[in-house]
Design a protein around this motif. Structure first.
Motif, mmCIF file in Angstrom:
data_model
loop_
_atom_site.group_PDB
_atom_site.id
_atom_site.type_symbol
_atom_site.label_atom_id
_atom_site.label_comp_id
_atom_site.label_asym_id
_atom_site.label_seq_id
_atom_site.Cartn_x
_atom_site.Cartn_y
_atom_site.Cartn_z
ATOM 1 N N ALA A 148 0.831 -1.208 0.000
ATOM 2 C CA ALA A 148 0.000 0.000 0.000
ATOM 3 C C ALA A 148 0.861 1.251 0.000
ATOM 4 O O ALA A 148 0.482 2.281 -0.568
ATOM 5 C CB ALA A 148 -0.921 0.011 1.214
ATOM 6 N N ARG A 149 2.057 1.179 0.651
ATOM 7 C CA ARG A 149 2.923 2.345 0.763
ATOM 8 C C ARG A 149 4.362 2.101 0.333
ATOM 9 O O ARG A 149 5.207 2.973 0.490
ATOM 10 C CB ARG A 149 2.896 2.856 2.217
ATOM 11 C CG ARG A 149 1.637 3.632 2.557
ATOM 12 C CD ARG A 149 1.417 3.754 4.051
ATOM 13 N NE ARG A 149 1.002 2.496 4.633
ATOM 14 C CZ ARG A 149 1.604 1.920 5.666
ATOM 15 N NH1 ARG A 149 2.658 2.485 6.230
ATOM 16 N NH2 ARG A 149 1.155 0.787 6.150
ATOM 17 N N LYS A 150 4.633 0.946 -0.202
ATOM 18 C CA LYS A 150 5.978 0.646 -0.700
ATOM 19 C C LYS A 150 5.892 0.407 -2.202
ATOM 20 O O LYS A 150 5.299 -0.591 -2.638
ATOM 21 C CB LYS A 150 6.562 -0.581 -0.005
ATOM 22 C CG LYS A 150 8.023 -0.837 -0.382
ATOM 23 C CD LYS A 150 8.602 -1.968 0.452
ATOM 24 C CE LYS A 150 10.064 -2.211 0.114
ATOM 25 N NZ LYS A 150 10.934 -1.060 0.460
ATOM 26 N N ALA A 151 6.443 1.316 -2.985
ATOM 27 C CA ALA A 151 6.340 1.215 -4.446
ATOM 28 C C ALA A 151 7.007 -0.065 -4.930
ATOM 29 O O ALA A 151 8.214 -0.254 -4.777
ATOM 30 C CB ALA A 151 7.003 2.425 -5.096
ATOM 31 N N THR A 152 6.194 -0.949 -5.499
ATOM 32 C CA THR A 152 6.666 -2.268 -5.910
ATOM 33 C C THR A 152 6.238 -2.523 -7.348
ATOM 34 O O THR A 152 5.059 -2.788 -7.610
ATOM 35 C CB THR A 152 6.085 -3.360 -4.992
ATOM 36 O OG1 THR A 152 6.357 -3.035 -3.632
ATOM 37 C CG2 THR A 152 6.666 -4.726 -5.332
#
Length: 251
Positions: A148-152
């Protein structure tokens, strides 16, 4: 025991309901809650697997344990579940919904929409249907994920779903107060999702991934389960997303 201890101690004979209780994190949480006095209702789509889980818990359980078949995208099954469960102090939604992975150019948007519908709107639908049964001083705990908050790259669908779910937590916490609403955001965890792999390959893959984390390993399901217990027990926590990720968000 001081006043703070009293406020944070779980009340006896509480009634908890877990959606997605049959495996992985849900099963670990079920085991922890079953050792408390009260009523524990376990629900998932696969009743046979759920009954097997409940049978392993009952010998050491202090709670009475009921099982019901229900799933997030089946409104009729959810209605039956809450009608049969009756009053609920703590609703935990640990159910997952597989989402398609891959770069945008190759992403199956229909599958992505279906996953969004199941996990996001399915979770919100479950909370809505549970409202008449939830005690005002109880809690709702949802399940997000670090993407949700870690660009993957390649995880756009899961990112959008979990980011939307986390945004809903703060709105619901204000709207439904004094009912408390939180979410747990697990990081990489050695759970049933990897057990289809050949054992050595699974252990090797998880070990390599864990080496990159500040804690040096991936998480265990019981460690994630303890975060749900914190959200349930601490009456001063609401509108919060609790990260349990081994430090994944800081690297």
């Amino acid at each position: 025991m001081n006043a703070t201890d009293l406020r944070l101690s779980p009340a006896p004979n509480v009634r908890s309901l877990i959606l997605g209780a049959q495996s992985g994190i849900g099963r670990a949480l079920s085991a922890r809650l079953s050792r408390r006095r009260g009523q524990l209702t376990l629900a998932c789509a696969d009743l046979q697997q759920l009954d097997a889980t409940a049978d392993t818990l009952r010998p050491l359980a202090k709670s009475s344990i009921d099982t019901h078949q229900a799933q997030l995208d089946d409104i009729d099954s959810l209605r039956r579940l809450f009608e049969r469960a009756g009053r609920i102090d703590h609703l935990i939604i640990a159910a997952s919904a597989p989402a398609p992975a891959g770069p945008l150019a190759e992403l199956d948007l229909d599958q992505a929409r279906q996953a969004f519908e199941r996990k996001l709107w399915g979770s919100i639908q479950a909370v809505q249907l549970a409202l008449p049964y939830l005690s005002g001083n109880g809690s709702v705990t949802l399940t997000s994920g670090i993407v949700a908050r870690k660009a993957t790259p390649g995880a756009l669908a899961r990112t959008v779903i979990n980011a939307a779910l986390e945004a809903s937590v703060k709105v619901l916490a204000r709207e439904l107060a004094p009912l408390r609403v939180n979410a747990i955001s697990p990081g990489l965890t050695d759970s049933d999702g990897y057990h289809g792999m050949e054992p050595f390959a699974r252990m090797s893959a998880l070990a390599r991934a864990g080496e990159k984390l500040p804690v040096g390993r991936v998480g265990r399901t019981d460690e994630i389960a303890s975060a749900y217990l914190f959200a349930i027990d601490n009456a001063y926590v609401t509108g919060t997303v609790i990260d349990v990720d081994g430090g994944a968000l800081i690297i």
